[in-house]
Enzyme design. Structure first.
Site, short mmCIF file in Angstrom:
data_model
loop_
_atom_site.label_atom_id
_atom_site.label_comp_id
_atom_site.label_asym_id
_atom_site.label_seq_id
_atom_site.Cartn_x
_atom_site.Cartn_y
_atom_site.Cartn_z
N ARG A 126 27.76 -33.30 23.27
CA ARG A 126 27.92 -31.76 23.75
C ARG A 126 27.29 -30.29 23.39
NH1 ARG A 126 30.75 -36.26 22.73
NH2 ARG A 126 30.08 -35.60 20.03
N CYS A 140 36.11 -32.13 16.88
CA CYS A 140 34.55 -32.02 17.49
C CYS A 140 34.60 -30.33 17.02
CB CYS A 140 34.37 -32.18 18.62
SG CYS A 140 33.05 -32.29 19.11
N THR A 175 31.91 -28.82 18.07
CA THR A 175 30.45 -28.36 19.01
C THR A 175 31.49 -28.22 20.41
OG1 THR A 175 29.32 -29.57 17.98
CG2 THR A 175 28.57 -28.16 20.36
N THR A 181 25.93 -28.43 14.54
CA THR A 181 24.86 -29.06 15.35
C THR A 181 24.03 -27.18 16.22
OG1 THR A 181 26.57 -28.35 17.19
CG2 THR A 181 25.91 -30.36 16.19
N LYS A 223 25.74 -40.55 12.51
CA LYS A 223 25.99 -41.45 14.03
C LYS A 223 25.49 -42.22 14.52
CE LYS A 223 27.05 -36.86 16.76
NZ LYS A 223 28.35 -37.49 17.24
N CYS A 274 30.80 -29.70 10.80
CA CYS A 274 30.48 -30.48 12.29
C CYS A 274 30.78 -32.13 11.52
CB CYS A 274 28.58 -31.00 12.51
SG CYS A 274 28.74 -32.80 13.45
#
Length: 237
Positions: free
Chosen positions: A51, A88, A90, A130, A170, A199
């Site tokens: 994203r 999520c 973003t 992010t 991640k 996030c």
């Protein structure tokens, strides 16, 4: 709500964050048996383009992200889900546009989180998210509209936030407490009353490390709203 809803979860951004979100649903639902838990259809589409990278690359790449999100949302809607959650932050850059294409309600993670913070009486709010979420200003806009003061980390500290998200969580690591301590110290020096974990990888970090109530977890807010909108009660934890 008289009739229980069916929750659609558009996940995979990332897979571990989606797993954490589902666990939150289980943990926070007031249930004494299997049958008292939510009906959930979870589509974890790890192939959705990144994203942040897509949004910051420009309209053409951002459109690819949007189309992937829309395809997943329509899949869940078509399967009979009555409410949609996207764990999520973003991706909520596209939330209003997505809602315009759907017949079922999309729980707006950012707005619900800001509403929860406003109800707590907080005023100065740090944003940990992010680059895509920070640069698009989706949290800043909602916080300002609610009469709150948004605070974003300086560029060098934002790189530390991104490193925890992309270089650690991640990649399946637990995340550096030392790096997070650096962020925490700055937020408090900046006079923040609280800070948003904006996030879902930071929500994963929270699930692995003990964080104080100073941190408001957007994923937690989303899970609570999903449970309530499907007609269930919250379990206190």
């Amino acid at each position: 709500m008289d009739q229980e809803g069916i929750l659609g979860v558009l996940g995979g951004m990332g897979p571990q964050a989606t797993n954490t979100f589902y666990q939150r649903l289980i943990d926070r639902t007031q249930a004494e048996s299997d049958q008292e838990h939510l009906q959930v259809l979870l589509w974890s589409d790890a192939k959705i383009p990144d994203r942040t990278a897509g949004i910051l690359a420009g309209p053409e790449e951002a459109e690819k992200v949007y189309q992937a999100l829309l395809a997943g949302a329509r899949l869940l809607e078509g399967a009979g889900c009555t409410v949609l959650a996207i764990p999520c932050n973003t991706s909520h850059y596209f939330a209003d546009r997505l809602q315009g294409e759907l017949k079922i309600p999309l729980i707006h993670m950012i707005r619900e989180t800001v509403a929860a913070i406003a109800a707590m009486g907080k005023k100065t709010v740090g944003i940990l998210a992010t680059d895509g979420t920070v640069r698009t200003g989706i949290y800043q806009k909602e916080l300002t509209a609610a009469g709150l003061t948004p605070v974003v980390p300086p560029e060098e500290l934002q790189r530390v936030v991104m490193s925890i998200i992309y270089d650690e969580i991640k990649k399946g690591e637990t995340g550096s407490r030392e790096k997070f301590g650096e962020i925490d110290a700055w937020l408090r020096r900046a006079g923040c009353d609280c800070a948003i974990l904006g996030c879902t990888e930071l929500s994963v970090f929270r699930s692995l490390h003990s964080l104080p109530p100073f941190y408001i977890d957007a994923m937690e807010v989303l899970a609570e709203q999903a449970i309530l909108r499907c007609g269930k009660q919250l379990r206190n934890v």
